[in-house]
Design an enzyme around this catalytic site. Structure first.
Site, PDB file in Angstrom:
ATOM      1  N   GLY B 130      -3.248  13.375  -0.001  1.00 38.41           N
ATOM      2  CA  GLY B 130      -3.962  12.754  -1.115  1.00 38.41           C
ATOM      3  C   GLY B 130      -3.936  11.240  -0.993  1.00 38.41           C
ATOM      4  N   CYS B 131      -4.709  10.582  -1.833  1.00 39.66           N
ATOM      5  CA  CYS B 131      -4.813   9.122  -1.706  1.00 39.66           C
ATOM      6  C   CYS B 131      -3.521   8.426  -2.132  1.00 39.66           C
ATOM      7  CB  CYS B 131      -6.011   8.593  -2.490  1.00 39.66           C
ATOM      8  SG  CYS B 131      -6.043   8.998  -4.237  1.00 39.66           S
ATOM      9  N   PHE B 132      -2.951   8.848  -3.262  1.00 36.62           N
ATOM     10  CA  PHE B 132      -1.676   8.246  -3.674  1.00 36.62           C
ATOM     11  C   PHE B 132      -0.564   8.570  -2.669  1.00 36.62           C
ATOM     12  CE2 PHE B 132      -3.298   8.361  -8.265  1.00 36.62           C
ATOM     13  CZ  PHE B 132      -3.471   6.983  -8.339  1.00 36.62           C
ATOM     14  N   ALA B 135      -0.826   6.336   0.520  1.00 37.04           N
ATOM     15  CA  ALA B 135      -0.357   4.967   0.294  1.00 37.04           C
ATOM     16  C   ALA B 135       1.158   4.935   0.140  1.00 37.04           C
ATOM     17  CB  ALA B 135      -1.030   4.381  -0.955  1.00 37.04           C
TER      18      ALA B 135
END
Lengths: 325, 325, 325, 325
Positions: B130-132, B135
């Protein structure tokens, strides 16, 4: 064999976009970068995402007489700052001037690449069109060339994102708090882009551009230019679209669309979108054009011009799709 | 020889970004696109700036059993919509699932490509982070791997642009008028990304991720993820930066920076920026990470994973600089 | 009988918001305005929408020894610029200092009006809290006063709109093109607001604020502050909400909400929103607070303080609803 | 003695702004609120910052035959939804219809309050002008009334913030990710506001509005309307400004400015800004007008009309300065 290129004005938005495009170009090798505010820094200090191969390049203080061996120089200097300095660049260096000093100047070709590519190939001094002119002239060229609109009394209502105002000295008018949620007309009846637009309209039409009106607006977005142009002519919408499709049949960057174009369609690309809505009963043609002011409006157009003068495929390094959303 | 790829979920933001990256990829040829809302349209009708070579491709209705011959399928479906459908895709088609259904699922490799490339190469079913998590985990991995922070009681204050909420059905919460000039925390103490983050922290550290806190916020911008992570550890800022530089020495997409990263550094790219600020006296390490939620947070990461499973150079089609400004 | 007030610092955002509030105030009459950048102009030249009754007021050059007869002076000067100058203002003029020079300074009351109104009434020198402290302290006060959280090791992840950086000299970091679509952490481990927050935490709790962490971020919006605060404590969500509801039962500007507050709820108002999400099993309390950085974070709070020191109803001129959307 | 007012359409942006203005009005008491999407909620659940005195008011399901005793009803319903329903409201209830169904309809006064206040006072059914017409007609009225421009062939290039599109069902075209950093022309040659503009031009001038052109654009901002209008006439800039100053000499809400107006000047207010730039040699007059589309473009204008029909001072509840920045 790579082509050695340089950028002067790397601190500004136009220079920064040139850097992005050159870094991804299959034939260009960036060997020189100069900039007022950033001289003495490495590229990576100003552009944290620059490709690794360019990260360590030192930004120089701009000195036209101390250039390394270069094939092409991209100049992105403030209006008024390039005429004298670029005259001191050696003849052997081809120049694409993104700034405004050489448009329709002696010795310089006017680089309206989608319309007049044959006037660019083979030249070594190219004046890149301004962002508003690029959007406007790409939109009007097919109509003027086919005589579908009159060249006089054209009204251009132009809108630009705020990067079009340049990075400047941080004028608080362009500060986020004052320009966000704000829409600002400016430069009424006297914008610097008018002469270049008028001259080109006359060359395209053979007639007089008398009565030209140009009203720019600052829109709270970073990138994008939209021109909404009101013209006199009795063509139908279909005739206008057809003329544009024929005019740009073999040109890679201009897209003729049935529906009104939106600025986001072009973001990050060298594309130019044009569309038309006409009401023959009223002898009215509304012509609409969209570009990214840093793409076709500046650095993208400049790379296209550089491709033409270097004998490369016109689309080299410019075939990326726009960034959406 | 080109590699035949398809995209399902082309109507969404992740699918659209996959299209942009694949269109510019030197080895991938897009031969199939499917999408719920746009089936029956040509690509150019949905993406007016799509490269001409792909303009006429018909968007199909998604049917996993009626695929053309494909080497790789990129799936960008809503959470819950891909598990059953992707099980029906032939074994011979490699899959990168951008959606959330297969993270740490049996038979699927977790595609944290900057950290674990060797676990991805050779596999044929990849669950994209996922994006979170992308990161967060890129930022924490060097510290956890070097034992510089404790794996427990990590507090992640996460911020995302609004495209991270998906294109959805036009929920008015994500409408411009309501989300512009607004900053919104949501999903407190129960965000869907937490298990994937906790599991990875434990694999990286060998310890327990107990006490993990994750608070997401919607920020009024289109793209970008920033995580600000509060950890316990007695390392200095320099030790953290040094550990990260060593950890990512040969990895092409992670940039370790001295100053706090900004989301705009990554826009439009597959880059991941990490930085650290520590106060050993307080046993505090603040770790910061930035990605583009549609780049490293979705489609960029997916193309990187596809490169790895196809035996291509990891950076193929992903070496463009970010779009700035 | 009207109360004669003046504003110094009218060119900045805080001074401009004070002007808006004072213009609508039932008891205050603006008789003096001074500002660096705008001295010599009429108010209407700088504020085209200013009410007609104030349009012609001349903006003066700031001179603390040449003031007209005044009851209250609102000072909104850059940090460092007010200490010396305000010392020269006659004793008979009450001062609310929106700037940072007098917070917890001798002779000045700290104007945390929603929490300590009784320490403000009757005083003549008020130091207005900063925008981050106002949001933070209103949120933490009920928890600290009731002993529901520990005063040590509090982690404040703070986010502000860009007007919080001041109008300044037009720093290009705050330019639209560079700060739109960007999210930027700054001032790590050393923000100027920390001492004021730490001191107040200690006064509220009677304990030590050791281990306080404060990380500010610039968010691409004009107005709004959100603080997301991670605390240690074993209270439940309901206990925290209940404590806050009791604490603020008779206070007009603080709203305790079940769901996480959003910055847009407060825009243009003097309201302060607080909410809490706790996980007693982890001894974690997440406290969230929202204010408009120019309202409760500056000019709204200042007018509230001025109402208190003038013996007016606390809500005079401050009862407008927020602007939405 | 207070005047009992109601709002139907409280879920939309126009209804929400009416709520904000009525809550601060010295004579109006809100006793009824109805809305489709929010029926059954208390006001505070939808408007977390609503003043405490109104927080508990229950939002009803709209039923024109089950109204409580009311003096004035503000109707903010979608176009097409109000004609039939408002016919069932008792005669004794005055109505201001913010929606589009009754403009120039029999029995309804057209509420162009800054221009024709005398046609409104004493009436009980008022059709509020649309947002584009309000901006346009306030700008053109002085020129048409003084014969400074011709009524035919007027070209209106109109720009609106996205709240002008209504809250709607969350159309993804108005989603943040797709409309931020985007500028979109729409409704070419057929916008719904054209008849109302044409009719009013003819009433003001006594001539024909033939050849009227109206092109709206969606601008990435929440609030604000700017119209840039191209007219034929031989007046000078000074003559136009002088005519407008004379025309609006005693009117409280229209400001005539020398420089081009910006949308942010009006945000949150009922103000209308007009300016002009003329080139007599070309017989060209550019007229520019700015309003807040939810202020003078909707709820502000409606409250002004309600003041007029109730015999209150026209500025009651409307004298607040715009919100800046």
């Amino acid at each position: 064999m790579s082509i050695r290129v340089g950028i002067v004005g790397i601190s500004g938005f136009g220079g920064g976009e040139a850097l992005r495009l050159i870094a991804a170009h299959p034939a260009f090798e960036l060997v020189y970068a100069a900039g007022e505010g950033s001289a003495g820094s490495r590229l990576v200090e100003r552009f944290p995402g620059v490709p690794a191969k360019l990260a360590g390049l030192l930004i120089e203080k701009w000195d036209p007489e101390a250039l390394p061996p270069l094939d092409v120089l991209f100049a992105s200097l403030p209006t008024g700052a390039s005429a004298e300095a670029l005259a001191r660049v050696p003849e052997t260096v081809k120049i694409v001037d993104i700034g405004g000093d050489h448009r329709y100047a002696d010795g310089w070709a006017y680089g309206l690449a989608d319309v007049w590519p044959e006037q660019i190939a083979g030249r070594s001094r190219i004046a890149n069109p301004g962002c508003f002119p690029a959007a406007t002239l790409n939109t009007l060229a097919p109509l003027l060339a086919h005589g579908l609109i009159a060249p006089g009394n054209i009204v251009i209502d132009a809108k630009t994102g705020i990067s079009g105002a340049g990075r400047g000295g941080g004028d608080s008018r362009f500060g986020f708090a004052e320009s966000n949620e704000n829409l600002q007309p400016y430069g009424l009846l006297k914008h610097v882009h008018m002469p270049e637009i008028a001259t080109t309209i006359e060359r395209l039409s053979g007639g007089s551009a008398d009565g030209l009106v140009f009203t720019p607006h600052l829109v709270p977005m970073t990138r994008g230019v939209l021109v909404t142009i009101y013209c006199r002519g009795s063509a139908s919408t279909e005739q206008c679209l057809g003329a544009a499709r024929a005019f740009y049949a073999d040109r890679p960057f201009v897209r003729v669309t049935d529906r009104p174009p939106q600025t986001k369609w072009a973001t990050g690309s060298n594309l130019s979108f044009v569309s038309y809505a006409a009401d023959p009963a009223r002898k009215l043609v509304i012509a609409m054009g969209v570009v990214d002011n840093l793409g076709k409006g500046a650095a993208g157009h400049a790379v296209q011009n550089a491709n033409l003068i270097c004998g490369l495929p016109e689309t080299a390094g410019l075939d990326g799709a726009p960034v959406w959303p």
